[in-house]
Design a protein around this motif. Structure first.
Motif, PDB file in Angstrom:
ATOM      1  N   ALA A 156      37.331  22.007  67.702  1.00 20.30           N
ATOM      2  CA  ALA A 156      36.995  23.012  68.713  1.00 20.30           C
ATOM      3  C   ALA A 156      37.093  24.429  68.164  1.00 20.30           C
ATOM      4  O   ALA A 156      36.374  25.331  68.619  1.00 20.30           O
ATOM      5  CB  ALA A 156      37.923  22.860  69.931  1.00 20.30           C
ATOM      6  N   GLU A 157      37.974  24.652  67.183  1.00 20.06           N
ATOM      7  CA  GLU A 157      38.107  25.989  66.603  1.00 20.06           C
ATOM      8  C   GLU A 157      36.872  26.386  65.794  1.00 20.06           C
ATOM      9  O   GLU A 157      36.544  27.567  65.686  1.00 20.06           O
ATOM     10  CB  GLU A 157      39.352  26.057  65.724  1.00 20.06           C
ATOM     11  N   PHE A 158      36.196  25.401  65.210  1.00 17.85           N
ATOM     12  CA  PHE A 158      35.009  25.691  64.404  1.00 17.85           C
ATOM     13  C   PHE A 158      33.745  25.735  65.247  1.00 17.85           C
ATOM     14  O   PHE A 158      32.724  26.269  64.829  1.00 17.85           O
ATOM     15  CB  PHE A 158      34.873  24.651  63.290  1.00 17.85           C
ATOM     16  N   ALA A 159      33.818  25.164  66.449  1.00 24.56           N
ATOM     17  CA  ALA A 159      32.655  25.173  67.329  1.00 24.56           C
ATOM     18  C   ALA A 159      32.328  26.569  67.827  1.00 24.56           C
ATOM     19  O   ALA A 159      31.201  26.836  68.242  1.00 24.56           O
ATOM     20  CB  ALA A 159      32.906  24.241  68.515  1.00 24.56           C
ATOM     21  N   LYS A 160      33.310  27.482  67.777  1.00 25.38           N
ATOM     22  CA  LYS A 160      33.072  28.843  68.270  1.00 25.38           C
ATOM     23  C   LYS A 160      32.042  29.564  67.406  1.00 25.38           C
ATOM     24  O   LYS A 160      31.074  30.133  67.924  1.00 25.38           O
ATOM     25  CB  LYS A 160      34.385  29.630  68.303  1.00 25.38           C
ATOM     26  N   PHE A 161      32.235  29.551  66.084  1.00 24.02           N
ATOM     27  CA  PHE A 161      31.269  30.260  65.234  1.00 24.02           C
ATOM     28  C   PHE A 161      29.940  29.515  65.194  1.00 24.02           C
ATOM     29  O   PHE A 161      28.877  30.136  65.090  1.00 24.02           O
ATOM     30  CB  PHE A 161      31.826  30.504  63.824  1.00 24.02           C
ATOM     31  N   ALA A 162      29.963  28.172  65.297  1.00 24.90           N
ATOM     32  CA  ALA A 162      28.721  27.398  65.288  1.00 24.90           C
ATOM     33  C   ALA A 162      27.901  27.718  66.538  1.00 24.90           C
ATOM     34  O   ALA A 162      26.665  27.890  66.463  1.00 24.90           O
ATOM     35  CB  ALA A 162      29.038  25.909  65.212  1.00 24.90           C
ATOM     36  N   THR A 163      28.553  27.789  67.691  1.00 25.50           N
ATOM     37  CA  THR A 163      27.849  28.118  68.922  1.00 25.50           C
ATOM     38  C   THR A 163      27.336  29.548  68.890  1.00 25.50           C
ATOM     39  O   THR A 163      26.218  29.835  69.337  1.00 25.50           O
ATOM     40  CB  THR A 163      28.779  27.927  70.136  1.00 25.50           C
ATOM     41  N   ALA A 164      28.142  30.466  68.353  1.00 26.89           N
ATOM     42  CA  ALA A 164      27.711  31.857  68.241  1.00 26.89           C
ATOM     43  C   ALA A 164      26.459  31.978  67.368  1.00 26.89           C
ATOM     44  O   ALA A 164      25.537  32.735  67.686  1.00 26.89           O
ATOM     45  CB  ALA A 164      28.842  32.712  67.666  1.00 26.89           C
ATOM     46  N   LEU A 165      26.412  31.216  66.269  1.00 25.60           N
ATOM     47  CA  LEU A 165      25.234  31.233  65.405  1.00 25.60           C
ATOM     48  C   LEU A 165      24.002  30.711  66.125  1.00 25.60           C
ATOM     49  O   LEU A 165      22.910  31.294  66.042  1.00 25.60           O
ATOM     50  CB  LEU A 165      25.501  30.390  64.150  1.00 25.60           C
ATOM     51  N   ALA A 166      24.157  29.582  66.835  1.00 19.28           N
ATOM     52  CA  ALA A 166      23.016  28.979  67.524  1.00 19.28           C
ATOM     53  C   ALA A 166      22.492  29.892  68.635  1.00 19.28           C
ATOM     54  O   ALA A 166      21.282  30.067  68.789  1.00 19.28           O
ATOM     55  CB  ALA A 166      23.415  27.623  68.090  1.00 19.28           C
ATOM     56  N   VAL A 167      23.401  30.484  69.411  1.00 22.51           N
ATOM     57  CA  VAL A 167      22.987  31.385  70.485  1.00 22.51           C
ATOM     58  C   VAL A 167      22.292  32.616  69.915  1.00 22.51           C
ATOM     59  O   VAL A 167      21.246  33.055  70.411  1.00 22.51           O
ATOM     60  CB  VAL A 167      24.203  31.792  71.341  1.00 22.51           C
TER      61      VAL A 167
END
Length: 481
Positions: free
Chosen positions: A117-128
């Motif tokens: 879940a900690e790495f999903a933050k930057f991944a979601t930010a990149l996709a958005v």
């Protein structure tokens, strides 16, 4: 590994790098203070908290170096594959992660514990950011808006399935990104109202004004007034002002008669007036072919539905421990030996620090382990006790400087991708700071999210480092162009 066209070290924003290094170093000393034991072994023993955090700091610095050496367009090009990979990891975690303190959010590889879940933050930010960059001119059509919402809600749902409600709530920070990129204030207004309405309904849920629940009465009046003000703001003419004044007068007279001569629930009277208001707005929308009136009507309808769903969600959707934390936070329940123990001990520790604190390693509350999770979610109480008000203020100043610098760098980006990602980073840091400080001081419910760079934890440190350094890499690439 891609070759950079110029020396990346010349393009880096060194003030932001300096802030990052300073906060990581300060975080390690605070963790040392919170974890210190008089009979502790070697300071650099990787089996201990201090040594383990040093190892993760080294890993984070190595990861940062690798990210900075990548091609300037690496993350923009691979934003969706990175998002997909992390999303699959989140799904996998739901099924294979062991149950640790009631949640299934940790993957264990021998001595290494990772929280995807900690790495999903930057991944979601990149996709958005990638999606916003490609659809900026037509972003808020219904289809595109639902796509952005799906990108944010998909990992959020996976994290909720891992029983990590606190980490899932962080994704509401993306509302600020969308608002910066042109999203209507309607969504932001609705989100703020949802929080305010929930607090009022729960806080005054057991009180009655005659035959009317006080919480529902207050919220229904707020819905009516906000709807009227929004309509008047859109359509500034005498006819509209007269209609709105008439509706408010009707609600007041009906309410006075209801409270004086009957024992009916006045909320239903206001609901009838809101219904008339919605009808008037729909007529204006059709007559003027303007969707703004329909949006205000939608706000009134959604707010009404939300009003009557708060109690159901609280009683049947939230877990018992979550209900208890909210009740304690709202002052509806006192559980000094249970749900409110952490917060009470934390406030004692912070208050005992005074102006300048008791000194490094001299905190009695922290050294005697009165505060549970004092080196993770409640790390701020160690700062307050050992460094006092001035130390706490310095920590807040560091975070404030970091967030302001991030916004400044985001505004100077020459692509929507860079700007949106920068605002995502700033929003996530702001959300973590506000909620963590709020729960430690008793202003918000305890939902268990770390204080960036200060709370103990390898996944947290590495996740926040990647989130920040990717933006540094994007900003450095802008200078190369």
């Amino acid at each position: 590994m891609y070759n950079r066209k110029t020396n990346v070290w010349q393009s880096l924003d060194w003030p932001l790098v300096g802030l990052y290094v300073l906060m990581v170093a300060a975080g390690w000393f605070v963790i040392y203070g919170a974890s210190y034991e008089f009979d502790s072994g070697s300071l650099f023993n990787p089996a201990g908290r201090m040594g383990s955090q040093l190892v993760w700091i080294g890993i984070a610095f190595c990861a940062a170096f690798v990210v900075l050496m990548l091609d300037k367009d690496f993350f923009e090009t691979l934003a969706y594959p990175v998002y997909g990979l992390v999303f699959l990891l989140l799904i996998l975690t739901v099924f294979i992660a062991p149950d640790i303190k009631g949640s299934r959010s940790w993957l264990i590889f021998g001595p290494i514990h990772l929280q995807p879940a900690e790495f999903a933050k930057f991944a979601t930010a990149l996709a958005v950011a990638k999606f916003l960059d490609g659809h900026h001119q037509r972003l808020f059509t219904f289809r595109n808006f639902m796509t952005v919402a799906g990108l944010v809600l998909a990992p959020m749902l996976c994290i909720l399935l891992q029983r990590e409600a606190g980490s899932a709530l962080v994704y509401f920070a993306f509302i600020l990104v969308l608002y910066r990129e042109g999203m209507s204030g309607f969504v932001l207004l609705t989100s703020v109202c949802a929080v305010v309405f929930s607090v009022i309904v729960l806080r005054f849920g057991d009180r009655m004004t005659g035959a009317t629940p006080t919480g529902e009465l207050i919220v229904s009046v707020m819905i009516l007034v906000i709807t009227c003000l929004a309509t008047l703001f859109i359509r500034k003419d005498r006819t509209t002002a007269r209609v709105l004044s008439g509706l408010l007068l009707l609600a007041s007279l009906a309410g006075g008669l209801a409270l004086r001569y009957t024992q009916i629930n006045y909320v239903w009277v206001i609901m009838g007036v809101i219904g008339l208001m919605v009808g008037y707005l729909l007529v204006l929308s059709l007559k003027n072919l303007a969707k703004r009136y329909a949006l205000v009507a939608l706000f009134a309808v959604l707010s009404t539905v939300f009003l009557f769903s708060v109690d159901y969600v609280f009683d049947h959707v939230l877990e018992p421990h979550q209900q208890t934390r909210i009740r304690v936070s709202l002052g509806l329940e006192n559980d000094p030996g249970g749900a409110s123990y952490n917060v009470n001990q934390s406030k004692i520790a912070i208050g005992s620090g005074g102006l300048t604190g008791k000194g490094f390693l001299n905190g009695t509350q922290t050294k005697l382990k009165y505060v549970p999770e004092q080196d993770t979610d409640f790390i701020f109480c160690t700062v307050g006790e050992e460094f006092g008000f001035l130390g706490s203020l310095a920590l807040l100043a560091l975070f404030g400087t970091l967030i302001i610098r991030l916004i400044s760098l985001a505004e100077r980006q020459d692509t929507v991708f860079g700007r949106a990602y920068g605002y995502a980073v700033a929003s996530i840091f702001f959300f973590h700071l506000a909620i963590n400080i709020g729960m430690v001081t008793g202003l918000t419910p305890v939902i268990g999210i770390p204080l960036p760079f200060f709370s103990y934890g390898g996944s947290s440190l590495l996740g926040f480092t990647l989130l920040l350094v990717i933006f540094l890499q994007i900003d450095a690439g802008r200078k190369e162009k």
